[in-house]
Scaffold this motif. Structure first.
Motif, mmCIF file in Angstrom:
data_model
loop_
_atom_site.group_PDB
_atom_site.id
_atom_site.type_symbol
_atom_site.label_atom_id
_atom_site.label_comp_id
_atom_site.label_asym_id
_atom_site.label_seq_id
_atom_site.Cartn_x
_atom_site.Cartn_y
_atom_site.Cartn_z
ATOM 1 N N PHE A 160 0.863 -1.186 0.000
ATOM 2 C CA PHE A 160 0.000 0.000 0.000
ATOM 3 C C PHE A 160 0.895 1.230 0.000
ATOM 4 C CE2 PHE A 160 -3.274 2.997 1.162
ATOM 5 C CZ PHE A 160 -4.432 2.428 0.638
ATOM 6 N N MET A 161 0.341 2.320 -0.502
ATOM 7 C CA MET A 161 1.102 3.561 -0.610
ATOM 8 C C MET A 161 0.268 4.721 -0.053
ATOM 9 S SD MET A 161 2.840 4.973 -4.135
ATOM 10 C CE MET A 161 1.297 4.688 -5.021
ATOM 11 N N LEU A 162 0.905 5.551 0.776
ATOM 12 C CA LEU A 162 0.264 6.748 1.314
ATOM 13 C C LEU A 162 1.048 7.972 0.850
ATOM 14 C CD1 LEU A 162 -0.430 5.595 4.989
ATOM 15 C CD2 LEU A 162 -2.154 5.984 3.205
ATOM 16 N N ASP A 163 0.325 8.986 0.406
ATOM 17 C CA ASP A 163 0.978 10.223 -0.032
ATOM 18 C C ASP A 163 0.785 11.304 1.022
ATOM 19 O OD1 ASP A 163 2.054 12.418 -1.246
ATOM 20 O OD2 ASP A 163 0.893 12.276 -3.089
ATOM 21 N N GLY A 164 1.861 11.608 1.741
ATOM 22 C CA GLY A 164 1.858 12.696 2.709
ATOM 23 C C GLY A 164 2.804 13.798 2.275
ATOM 24 N N SER A 165 2.861 14.037 0.960
ATOM 25 C CA SER A 165 3.858 14.969 0.414
ATOM 26 C C SER A 165 3.457 16.429 0.493
ATOM 27 C CB SER A 165 4.160 14.604 -1.048
ATOM 28 O OG SER A 165 2.993 14.692 -1.846
ATOM 29 N N GLY A 166 2.293 16.732 1.065
ATOM 30 C CA GLY A 166 1.891 18.117 1.248
ATOM 31 C C GLY A 166 1.775 18.863 -0.068
ATOM 32 N N PHE A 167 2.327 20.092 -0.088
ATOM 33 C CA PHE A 167 2.226 20.914 -1.294
ATOM 34 C C PHE A 167 2.977 20.302 -2.470
ATOM 35 C CE2 PHE A 167 1.581 24.366 1.947
ATOM 36 C CZ PHE A 167 0.256 24.594 1.627
ATOM 37 N N GLY A 168 3.847 19.309 -2.216
ATOM 38 C CA GLY A 168 4.513 18.599 -3.308
ATOM 39 C C GLY A 168 3.534 17.805 -4.149
ATOM 40 N N ARG A 169 2.455 17.309 -3.503
ATOM 41 C CA ARG A 169 1.331 16.656 -4.191
ATOM 42 C C ARG A 169 1.819 15.645 -5.233
ATOM 43 N NH1 ARG A 169 -3.339 18.983 -3.308
ATOM 44 N NH2 ARG A 169 -4.203 18.652 -5.376
ATOM 45 N N VAL A 170 2.627 14.702 -4.772
ATOM 46 C CA VAL A 170 3.303 13.779 -5.678
ATOM 47 C C VAL A 170 2.319 12.905 -6.454
ATOM 48 C CG1 VAL A 170 4.882 11.819 -5.805
ATOM 49 C CG2 VAL A 170 5.450 13.784 -4.364
ATOM 50 N N LEU A 171 1.472 12.161 -5.758
ATOM 51 C CA LEU A 171 0.552 11.275 -6.467
ATOM 52 C C LEU A 171 -0.500 12.030 -7.282
ATOM 53 C CD1 LEU A 171 -0.014 8.235 -4.067
ATOM 54 C CD2 LEU A 171 1.593 8.497 -5.976
ATOM 55 N N PRO A 172 -1.070 13.136 -6.783
ATOM 56 C CA PRO A 172 -1.994 13.877 -7.653
ATOM 57 C C PRO A 172 -1.364 14.271 -8.983
ATOM 58 C CG PRO A 172 -2.271 14.615 -5.400
ATOM 59 C CD PRO A 172 -1.087 13.672 -5.413
ATOM 60 N N ARG A 173 -0.079 14.604 -8.976
ATOM 61 C CA ARG A 173 0.595 14.963 -10.231
ATOM 62 C C ARG A 173 0.865 13.731 -11.092
ATOM 63 N NH1 ARG A 173 5.263 16.113 -9.885
ATOM 64 N NH2 ARG A 173 5.757 15.948 -7.667
ATOM 65 N N LEU A 174 1.417 12.686 -10.485
ATOM 66 C CA LEU A 174 1.805 11.506 -11.253
ATOM 67 C C LEU A 174 0.604 10.720 -11.771
ATOM 68 C CD1 LEU A 174 4.809 10.130 -9.132
ATOM 69 C CD2 LEU A 174 4.905 11.455 -11.257
ATOM 70 N N ASP A 225 -2.492 12.104 -12.278
ATOM 71 C CA ASP A 225 -3.452 13.016 -12.904
ATOM 72 C C ASP A 225 -4.756 13.098 -12.095
ATOM 73 O OD1 ASP A 225 -4.347 14.837 -14.797
ATOM 74 O OD2 ASP A 225 -5.230 13.298 -16.075
ATOM 75 N N LEU A 226 -4.591 13.346 -10.799
ATOM 76 C CA LEU A 226 -5.752 13.454 -9.912
ATOM 77 C C LEU A 226 -6.117 14.892 -9.592
ATOM 78 C CD1 LEU A 226 -4.771 10.715 -7.296
ATOM 79 C CD2 LEU A 226 -6.430 10.477 -9.148
ATOM 80 N N GLU A 227 -5.272 15.830 -10.000
ATOM 81 C CA GLU A 227 -5.470 17.213 -9.576
ATOM 82 C C GLU A 227 -6.745 17.806 -10.168
ATOM 83 O OE1 GLU A 227 -1.419 19.312 -8.492
ATOM 84 O OE2 GLU A 227 -1.428 18.732 -10.594
ATOM 85 N N GLN A 228 -7.367 18.654 -9.349
ATOM 86 C CA GLN A 228 -8.597 19.320 -9.746
ATOM 87 C C GLN A 228 -8.529 20.743 -9.212
ATOM 88 O OE1 GLN A 228 -12.461 17.177 -9.465
ATOM 89 N NE2 GLN A 228 -12.990 18.730 -7.960
ATOM 90 N N ALA A 229 -8.961 21.694 -9.996
ATOM 91 C CA ALA A 229 -8.867 23.093 -9.588
ATOM 92 C C ALA A 229 -9.708 23.350 -8.340
ATOM 93 C CB ALA A 229 -9.319 24.005 -10.715
ATOM 94 N N SER A 230 -9.147 24.124 -7.423
ATOM 95 C CA SER A 230 -9.898 24.521 -6.241
ATOM 96 C C SER A 230 -10.928 25.583 -6.629
ATOM 97 C CB SER A 230 -8.942 25.099 -5.185
ATOM 98 O OG SER A 230 -9.668 25.668 -4.111
ATOM 99 N N ASP A 231 -12.050 25.586 -5.905
ATOM 100 C CA ASP A 231 -13.050 26.623 -6.178
ATOM 101 C C ASP A 231 -12.790 27.886 -5.374
ATOM 102 O OD1 ASP A 231 -13.675 25.631 -3.695
ATOM 103 O OD2 ASP A 231 -15.709 25.008 -4.191
ATOM 104 N N PHE A 232 -11.660 27.928 -4.649
ATOM 105 C CA PHE A 232 -11.290 29.132 -3.918
ATOM 106 C C PHE A 232 -10.567 30.104 -4.860
ATOM 107 C CE2 PHE A 232 -11.183 28.169 0.899
ATOM 108 C CZ PHE A 232 -12.445 27.603 0.816
ATOM 109 N N PRO A 233 -10.728 31.422 -4.680
ATOM 110 C CA PRO A 233 -9.968 32.389 -5.478
ATOM 111 C C PRO A 233 -8.468 32.206 -5.252
ATOM 112 C CG PRO A 233 -11.725 33.475 -4.229
ATOM 113 C CD PRO A 233 -11.637 32.078 -3.719
ATOM 114 N N VAL A 234 -7.680 32.596 -6.263
ATOM 115 C CA VAL A 234 -6.228 32.514 -6.120
ATOM 116 C C VAL A 234 -5.766 33.578 -5.137
ATOM 117 C CG1 VAL A 234 -4.006 32.708 -7.288
ATOM 118 C CG2 VAL A 234 -5.934 31.582 -8.432
ATOM 119 N N ARG A 235 -5.184 33.125 -4.044
ATOM 120 C CA ARG A 235 -4.665 34.049 -3.034
ATOM 121 C C ARG A 235 -3.162 33.874 -2.895
ATOM 122 N NH1 ARG A 235 -9.734 32.607 -0.525
ATOM 123 N NH2 ARG A 235 -11.109 34.424 -0.547
#
Length: 413
Positions: A160-174, A176-186
């Motif tokens: 099993f694999m756990l991704d605790g990479s924080g802002f590195g977001r390793v698995l979301p990048r590798l 293709d899990l990333e999804q745009a946040s609905d929060f304004p860019v701050r």
């Protein structure tokens, strides 16, 4: 190819907590971390709910033992300042059960303390290791292609694999899990200072959140440490920052536009170079998949305003580990029903209050001169991190309850 029961990406708070819990359960755990500790990070004001998970993982004692030597500051609440109106919440006077105090920490030291304590419990940690590719469809196990600081590449396999990479977001990048946040860019600009504060109204046992004098969507954090230093930052929509100015100039320009904070920090001295972080809010399509799950900021990050990041990270680790253990034992946990949905319930509670902070509704509540003790205790619980306590009406129905409370506060004014 080396095989481990679990490979964790990232040795920050979620990775250290998950690793320690898994090692306690007798599993062979490897944690791979791209950076070398200690390293600078923001997210320095913990919430009391964190302490519950640090205790469960056997990490709390190490933090308590080394707090004074590292300048960690005892914390019992949050203070708010807006145009010379001051108010505060005492986390020991809250609705939900659980710890009511915690620490404000220098993350470089804090994260290393947790990682070292997890290593003492049997977690193998390798620093300077980058995950380049993962194969989640390999037969019976996940395969990771990694490389070290010397460029040497090798493979690891895991049940099993756990991704605790924080802002590195390793698995979301590798994956293709990333999804745009609905929060304004701050954007946030921040640094550490020697604060030299002598104002008796300033309570070092609390984070101070100050609202800009004329721009209510702009706010500042001031997180004091016990050695006379503090973390200082400003958060605003990206367009409120002058691209021609440095991070430090943007920070102090906003401070100087807010007289009460400027006066408080009149003798402050920066002790490191200011930095900026832009577009940090993030989301993903799924928090789990075939033999993997995302922890903390690797999955979703909202906003730093209520210091929820480390709490969500530790809570996610504590929730994921029992499911990992069941899966390694041959069961088939329902990760959506048992992990994703319940974790997101608390995140959505934070989301409601963060959104209401920026649109002004929660500020109307925070800075109301009329307070009812029972309701104050319920709000204090959420600010202390207990955003999953469904017995709290403001967790069970956050949007409706908050809107009603805001109207009551406005009527009382």
């Amino acid at each position: 190819m080396e095989h481990f029961d679990v490979v964790i990406i990232g040795a920050g708070p979620s990775g250290a907590c998950a690793g320690a819990l898994l090692s306690k359960a007798g599993k062979k755990v490897l944690c791979v971390e791209k950076q070398h500790f200690p390293r600078f990070s923001i997210g320095e004001s913990l919430l009391p709910h964190c302490m519950q998970f640090l205790a469960e993982a056997g990490l709390e004692h190490a933090v308590q033992q080394q707090a004074a030597a590292n300048g960690f500051q005892f914390k019992n609440g949050a203070a708010f300042l807006k145009n010379d109106f001051r108010t505060a919440f005492d986390f020991t006077d809250k609705f939900s059960p659980g710890p009511g105090t915690t620490f404000q920490v220098k993350r470089a030291a804090f994260d290393k303390i947790l990682a070292d304590a997890a290593a003492e419990q049997g977690v193998q940690i390798r620093y300077g290791v980058t995950v380049n590719q993962v194969d989640i469809n390999a037969p019976e196990r996940t395969v990771l292609n990694v490389s070290d600081d010397n460029g040497q590449q090798y493979q690891l396999s895991a049940g099993f694999m756990l991704d605790g990479s924080g802002f590195g977001r390793v698995l979301p990048r590798l994956l293709d899990l990333e999804q745009a946040s609905d929060f304004p860019v701050r954007q946030a600009s921040f640094c550490h200072i020697r604060d030299n504060i002598s104002d008796q109204r300033f309570d070092r046992n609390k984070i101070l959140i100050t609202v800009h004098s004329s721009l209510p969507d702009v706010w500042f954090w001031l997180i004091p440490f016990s050695d006379g230093t503090a973390s200082l930052g400003v958060v605003a929509k990206q367009q409120r920052f002058d691209a021609a100015l440095s991070a430090a100039d943007n920070l102090w320009q906003h401070i100087n536009q807010t007289p009460e904070l400027a006066e408080l920090l009149a003798k402050a001295e920066p002790i490191n170079q200011a930095q900026s972080l832009t577009g940090y809010s993030a989301n993903v399509r799924s928090l789990h998949g075939n033999r993997f799950a995302l922890l903390g900021n690797a999955g979703e990050f909202l906003d730093p305003v209520f210091s929820s990041g480390v709490t969500i990270a530790l809570r996610s680790a504590a929730m994921a580990v029992p499911l990992v253990l069941r899966q390694l034992a041959g069961e088939t946990p329902d990760w959506e029903a048992e992990y994703s949905k319940p974790l997101r319930k608390g995140i959505d509670t934070f989301r409601t209050f963060v959104t209401a902070w920026y649109d002004g509704r929660f500020q109307d509540v925070i800075f109301s001169r009329q307070r009812q003790a029972k309701v104050t205790a319920m709000i204090s619980s959420i600010l202390a991190g207990y955003a999953w306590d469904q017995t709290n009406p403001y967790v069970a129905e956050p949007e409706r309850r908050l809107n009603v409370l805001r109207e009551l506060c406005l009527d009382a004014e």
